[in-house]
Design an enzyme around this catalytic site. Structure first.
Site, PDB file in Angstrom:
ATOM      1  N   GLU A  42      81.991 -41.989   7.052  1.00  0.00           N
ATOM      2  CA  GLU A  42      81.493 -42.989   5.313  1.00  0.00           C
ATOM      3  C   GLU A  42      81.981 -42.902   4.673  1.00  0.00           C
ATOM      4  O   GLU A  42      82.951 -43.869   5.682  1.00  0.00           O
ATOM      5  CB  GLU A  42      80.654 -41.234   4.565  1.00  0.00           C
ATOM      6  CG  GLU A  42      80.357 -40.289   5.125  1.00  0.00           C
ATOM      7  CD  GLU A  42      79.905 -39.987   3.654  1.00  0.00           C
ATOM      8  OE1 GLU A  42      80.146 -38.241   3.058  1.00  0.00           O
ATOM      9  OE2 GLU A  42      78.612 -39.712   3.628  1.00  0.00           O
TER      10      GLU A  42
ATOM     11  N   GLY B 272      81.303 -33.409   0.246  1.00  0.00           N
ATOM     12  CA  GLY B 272      81.045 -32.447   0.741  1.00  0.00           C
ATOM     13  C   GLY B 272      80.278 -32.819   2.260  1.00  0.00           C
ATOM     14  O   GLY B 272      79.440 -34.331   1.698  1.00  0.00           O
ATOM     15  N   LEU B 273      79.364 -31.613   2.370  1.00  0.00           N
ATOM     16  CA  LEU B 273      77.977 -31.780   3.354  1.00  0.00           C
ATOM     17  C   LEU B 273      76.773 -31.986   2.781  1.00  0.00           C
ATOM     18  O   LEU B 273      76.178 -31.108   2.389  1.00  0.00           O
ATOM     19  CB  LEU B 273      78.069 -30.619   4.085  1.00  0.00           C
ATOM     20  CG  LEU B 273      77.376 -30.697   5.376  1.00  0.00           C
ATOM     21  CD1 LEU B 273      77.642 -32.161   6.592  1.00  0.00           C
ATOM     22  CD2 LEU B 273      76.794 -29.340   6.099  1.00  0.00           C
ATOM     23  N   HIS B 274      76.468 -33.575   2.436  1.00  0.00           N
ATOM     24  CA  HIS B 274      76.016 -33.623   1.615  1.00  0.00           C
ATOM     25  C   HIS B 274      74.565 -34.208   2.410  1.00  0.00           C
ATOM     26  O   HIS B 274      74.269 -34.084   2.879  1.00  0.00           O
ATOM     27  CB  HIS B 274      76.264 -34.685   0.016  1.00  0.00           C
ATOM     28  CG  HIS B 274      76.675 -36.091   0.424  1.00  0.00           C
ATOM     29  ND1 HIS B 274      75.614 -37.328   0.667  1.00  0.00           N
ATOM     30  CD2 HIS B 274      77.745 -36.236   1.314  1.00  0.00           C
ATOM     31  CE1 HIS B 274      76.844 -38.081   0.632  1.00  0.00           C
ATOM     32  NE2 HIS B 274      78.262 -37.774   1.331  1.00  0.00           N
ATOM     33  N   ALA B 275      73.273 -35.133   1.357  1.00  0.00           N
ATOM     34  CA  ALA B 275      71.846 -35.571   1.899  1.00  0.00           C
ATOM     35  C   ALA B 275      72.394 -36.643   3.483  1.00  0.00           C
ATOM     36  O   ALA B 275      72.196 -36.117   4.366  1.00  0.00           O
ATOM     37  CB  ALA B 275      71.335 -36.673   0.931  1.00  0.00           C
TER      38      ALA B 275
END
Lengths: 155, 117
Positions: free
Chosen positions: B109, B35-38
């Site tokens: 990533e 997901g759209l994490h840090a």
């Protein structure tokens, strides 16, 4: 997700002794170990994993807040704790500011959604300046718990 | 409605918005399993901040500042979430291209995330 769902109350630190990044992560992880949330033998490995994540980019997300975190196979559910540094710690924050509030998260590798929901909750509450200011002024774990509970109920 | 160019939304609401200013938007989907994490949020903010344009990210009815990591994290955008990147200002188009590209490339990533190093 609420703070109560992942913040281990017994591991809250209202006045951090550590004054550098590694020290803060170590102190918070130790508190989680003493609270029985992580296994004693895993403490060092978890500290290393969190530091490794910091190398990819600081989790100091601005406004005096950091969310150091890692995935770790030794935990079965998301565990976390909160710590306050009254002096502030140099955490190589994205905005260059010292960090006063720390939300440390350790999540099972197969539960990215829980981690994301915890981050969502933390960041949502932190948009509230009053909440941030009060939390930074907390002088006991009891104060911190009261503020987190209050944020949970007003959610 | 039919006259409105695809992908362009006239800013017709909000008192602070200049009526002459067009807001460009691009729909993207979060494909990263985490997901759209840090980290991706950090990267998004870094790229967005290179542009003068005002950048916002919209999820359903929630609209947040695309140049604030704390705001982006409040979206809790998991894998599969559809988001709209909206930009307005002189370099809005270039900003949209660069930001949509981040999604297309999974925020660079992928391997680094799961290799455990």
């Amino acid at each position: 997700m609420k703070f109560a769902d992942f913040v281990s109350r017994e591991a809250i630190i209202a006045n951090l002794a550590a004054d550098d990044k590694e020290g803060v992560i170590r102190e918070m992880t130790l508190a989680l170990m003493n609270a029985g949330k992580i296994a004693a033998g895993e403490h060092e490995g978890i500290v290393k994993a969190i530091l490794k994540r910091e190398e990819l980019g600081s989790t100091g997300i601005g406004r005096g807040v950091a969310v150091p975190h890692t995935k770790h196979a030794s935990v079965e559910r998301l565990v976390g704790t909160v710590a306050v540094s009254h002096e502030g710690v140099d955490f190589n924050s994205l905005d260059g500011e010292k960090v006063h509030l720390f939300f440390l998260l350790i999540s099972p590798p197969d539960r990215p959604g829980d981690h994301l929901r915890a981050l969502e909750n933390v960041s949502r509450q932190l948009r509230d300046d009053t909440f941030c200011r009060f939390l930074k002024q907390a002088s006991s774990a009891k104060d911190v718990v009261a503020l987190l509970d209050d944020a949970d109920t007003s959610q | 409605m039919g006259l409105r160019p695809r992908g362009v939304v006239r800013a017709i609401f909000g008192p602070r918005i200049n009526m002459d200013e067009t807001r460009l938007c691009r729909i993207v989907v979060v494909t990263n399993p985490q997901g759209l994490h840090a980290r991706p949020a950090d990267l998004f903010v870094k790229v967005a901040s290179r542009f003068v344009a005002k950048v916002e990210l919209v999820k359903d009815h929630e609209r947040v500042d695309g140049k604030s990591i704390i705001h982006l994290l409040t979206l809790g955008a998991t894998q599969g979430t559809q988001l709209s990147i909206e930009a307005s200002g002189p370099d809005a188009e270039a900003a949209l291209v660069a930001l949509a590209d981040l999604f297309a490339q999974n925020f660079l990533e992928g391997e680094a995330d799961e290799s455990g190093h």
